[in-house]
Design a protein around this motif. Sequence first.
Motif, PDB file in Angstrom:
ATOM      1  N   TRP A 302       0.853  -1.184   0.000  1.00 25.36           N
ATOM      2  CA  TRP A 302       0.000   0.000   0.000  1.00 25.36           C
ATOM      3  C   TRP A 302       0.891   1.236   0.000  1.00 25.36           C
ATOM      4  O   TRP A 302       1.677   1.452   0.910  1.00 25.36           O
ATOM      5  CB  TRP A 302      -0.912   0.000   1.225  1.00 25.36           C
ATOM      6  CG  TRP A 302      -2.005   1.011   1.130  1.00 25.36           C
ATOM      7  CD1 TRP A 302      -2.033   2.248   1.684  1.00 25.36           C
ATOM      8  CD2 TRP A 302      -3.244   0.870   0.428  1.00 25.36           C
ATOM      9  NE1 TRP A 302      -3.195   2.889   1.372  1.00 25.36           N
ATOM     10  CE2 TRP A 302      -3.965   2.070   0.605  1.00 25.36           C
ATOM     11  CE3 TRP A 302      -3.815  -0.146  -0.332  1.00 25.36           C
ATOM     12  CZ2 TRP A 302      -5.228   2.279   0.056  1.00 25.36           C
ATOM     13  CZ3 TRP A 302      -5.068   0.058  -0.889  1.00 25.36           C
ATOM     14  CH2 TRP A 302      -5.755   1.241  -0.688  1.00 25.36           C
ATOM     15  N   THR A 305      -2.306   6.203  -1.030  1.00 30.78           N
ATOM     16  CA  THR A 305      -3.752   6.006  -1.135  1.00 30.78           C
ATOM     17  C   THR A 305      -4.122   4.951  -2.157  1.00 30.78           C
ATOM     18  O   THR A 305      -5.287   4.880  -2.564  1.00 30.78           O
ATOM     19  CB  THR A 305      -4.436   7.335  -1.520  1.00 30.78           C
ATOM     20  OG1 THR A 305      -3.889   7.801  -2.770  1.00 30.78           O
ATOM     21  CG2 THR A 305      -4.227   8.389  -0.450  1.00 30.78           C
ATOM     22  N   ARG A 306      -3.168   4.131  -2.597  1.00 28.58           N
ATOM     23  CA  ARG A 306      -3.511   3.129  -3.603  1.00 28.58           C
ATOM     24  C   ARG A 306      -2.676   1.876  -3.414  1.00 28.58           C
ATOM     25  O   ARG A 306      -1.554   1.928  -2.891  1.00 28.58           O
ATOM     26  CB  ARG A 306      -3.283   3.692  -5.007  1.00 28.58           C
ATOM     27  CG  ARG A 306      -1.822   3.957  -5.342  1.00 28.58           C
ATOM     28  CD  ARG A 306      -1.686   4.453  -6.762  1.00 28.58           C
ATOM     29  NE  ARG A 306      -0.314   4.813  -7.081  1.00 28.58           N
ATOM     30  CZ  ARG A 306       0.039   5.419  -8.209  1.00 28.58           C
ATOM     31  NH1 ARG A 306      -0.863   5.714  -9.106  1.00 28.58           N
ATOM     32  NH2 ARG A 306       1.307   5.725  -8.434  1.00 28.58           N
ATOM     33  N   PRO A 408      -4.013  -3.018   6.826  1.00 32.54           N
ATOM     34  CA  PRO A 408      -5.067  -2.091   6.394  1.00 32.54           C
ATOM     35  C   PRO A 408      -5.420  -2.256   4.922  1.00 32.54           C
ATOM     36  O   PRO A 408      -4.594  -2.697   4.111  1.00 32.54           O
ATOM     37  CB  PRO A 408      -4.455  -0.699   6.660  1.00 32.54           C
ATOM     38  CG  PRO A 408      -3.313  -0.944   7.595  1.00 32.54           C
ATOM     39  CD  PRO A 408      -2.809  -2.316   7.292  1.00 32.54           C
ATOM     40  N   SER A 409      -6.659  -1.910   4.580  1.00 29.79           N
ATOM     41  CA  SER A 409      -7.156  -1.869   3.191  1.00 29.79           C
ATOM     42  C   SER A 409      -6.995  -3.206   2.504  1.00 29.79           C
ATOM     43  O   SER A 409      -6.520  -3.295   1.361  1.00 29.79           O
ATOM     44  CB  SER A 409      -6.421  -0.768   2.394  1.00 29.79           C
ATOM     45  OG  SER A 409      -6.482   0.472   3.054  1.00 29.79           O
ATOM     46  N   GLU A 412      -9.291  -3.590  -0.799  1.00 35.56           N
ATOM     47  CA  GLU A 412      -8.770  -2.828  -1.932  1.00 35.56           C
ATOM     48  C   GLU A 412      -7.574  -3.527  -2.560  1.00 35.56           C
ATOM     49  O   GLU A 412      -7.404  -3.530  -3.789  1.00 35.56           O
ATOM     50  CB  GLU A 412      -8.379  -1.416  -1.496  1.00 35.56           C
ATOM     51  CG  GLU A 412      -9.546  -0.504  -1.179  1.00 35.56           C
ATOM     52  CD  GLU A 412     -10.130  -0.755   0.201  1.00 35.56           C
ATOM     53  OE1 GLU A 412      -9.615  -1.660   0.902  1.00 35.56           O
ATOM     54  OE2 GLU A 412     -11.093  -0.071   0.582  1.00 35.56           O
ATOM     55  N   ARG A 413      -6.728  -4.156  -1.748  1.00 34.46           N
ATOM     56  CA  ARG A 413      -5.585  -4.899  -2.288  1.00 34.46           C
ATOM     57  C   ARG A 413      -6.056  -6.094  -3.122  1.00 34.46           C
ATOM     58  O   ARG A 413      -5.509  -6.370  -4.197  1.00 34.46           O
ATOM     59  CB  ARG A 413      -4.696  -5.393  -1.143  1.00 34.46           C
ATOM     60  CG  ARG A 413      -4.094  -4.283  -0.278  1.00 34.46           C
ATOM     61  CD  ARG A 413      -3.348  -4.884   0.894  1.00 34.46           C
ATOM     62  NE  ARG A 413      -3.033  -3.912   1.927  1.00 34.46           N
ATOM     63  CZ  ARG A 413      -1.807  -3.536   2.276  1.00 34.46           C
ATOM     64  NH1 ARG A 413      -0.768  -4.063   1.661  1.00 34.46           N
ATOM     65  NH2 ARG A 413      -1.613  -2.657   3.242  1.00 34.46           N
ATOM     66  N   ASN A 431      -8.531 -10.302   7.071  1.00 33.76           N
ATOM     67  CA  ASN A 431      -8.640  -9.578   5.802  1.00 33.76           C
ATOM     68  C   ASN A 431      -9.437 -10.328   4.750  1.00 33.76           C
ATOM     69  O   ASN A 431      -9.598  -9.825   3.624  1.00 33.76           O
ATOM     70  CB  ASN A 431      -7.248  -9.282   5.228  1.00 33.76           C
ATOM     71  CG  ASN A 431      -6.533  -8.183   5.977  1.00 33.76           C
ATOM     72  OD1 ASN A 431      -5.394  -8.348   6.404  1.00 33.76           O
ATOM     73  ND2 ASN A 431      -7.190  -7.050   6.176  1.00 33.76           N
TER      74      ASN A 431
END
Length: 456
Positions: A302, A305-306, A408-409, A412-413, A431
Amino acid sequence: MGKKKTAFVCSDCGAEFARWQGQCSECKAWNTVTEFRVPSVKAAPRSAGTTGYAGVVEAKIQTLDEVNLESLPRFSTGFKEFDRVLGGGVVPGSAILIGGEPGAGKSTLLLQTMCLLAQSMPILYVTGEESLQQVAMRAKRLGLPTDKLKTLAETNVETICQLALREKPAIMVIDSIQVMHMTDVQSAPGSVSQVRESAAYLTRFAKQNQVAIMMVGHVTKDGTLAGPKVLEHCIDCSILLEGSSDSRFRTLRGNKNRFGAVNELGVFAMTGQGLKEVSNPSAIFLNRGEEQTPGSLVMVIWEGTRPLLVEVQALVDYSQLANPRRVTVGLEQNRLAMLLAVLHRHGGLQVADQDVFVNVVGGVKVNETSADLALITALVSSFKNYALDKQLVVFGEVGLGGEIRPVPSGQERLREAAKHGFKRAIVPVANKPKEVIEGMEVIGVSSLSDALQVLF
């Protein structure tokens, strides 16, 4: 005239001392403490009703909800990757420091950006290292519009600011801060005193006149910004343009940003027409061969923000030395030593007599812990000489107890991996998405032993 004060400043950490000493007691660096003369402060003339640089404006106390944020809108640089690293665009009145190795493309990127922005707003490009003819030749070679970009060859900061008050630019580029000097400071350009006072003077000018200033900074041989470390404290945004001489790709990374997220990553490609932004950086880092080899694996990190998909490679081989080597490129070496100990204790794999080499493909530097599980998987794959599935992606943090911790995230990953055609993923149990991701099998693991059992 007031008496000039003398201080001694460490050029690495910015610590100040009353007298000179060979070693900095704060950062333990040798021969970095240099003399810094504080110039006498001259009272600025009072000018009622003015807001110029020399004027004095009465301070007004306000609450945060009374501050007008609409009066300072961001404006785009024309490069989405550049805007991403800056936090969404350039903020008027901000001071931005751009560093990088010689030849990385700092001046090229700024010249491209300023030539395009000059078509719609006033821009002032100040060069202190190159002549105006050299700048014009570069712009002509890159095919840039040069009819509206205003340039200036000057190294005196006071003169530059006086001319900028008359021209009233929206953005002013200083190339570079190491060659700038002030009249009151009795030291050579590039010294601690000159760089510190010049940057502070330019920053005050930017705040009081709502001019965005971009300063170019050189880097030392160890990759850090040259000059005093306090230079990074007085500016608003510090970004670094990285890239090796044998690679056509450049990464723009944010180290400090008061107007956006830090550790943002923008990717550019160096071409004959200058720098071109790469909208899908994961694709360039996944340019692998047709045949899958042991020790090679794709992980999802990460960046800002992407999510970003990169390949990690590991080579474990028998060592002929009494102390086996541990070499990492793009990862922290202490993290590798810790993961090897976890692998021995909770994975039952002994590599004390093996050389271990780890590389992140594409020159990406991984600073987060989500690469732990992928790194251990690549090490075991190389040690067992077992090639993993090419459509497999792995991420997760590994604790000292062998547990797999969430990152985190996570969703999205996984979506980013599915978008690039990966069919299988090994992730922490926490996750694992509640909804099924079409075309991807997601396996959640809670311990290192469970992950190794699933993979091998």
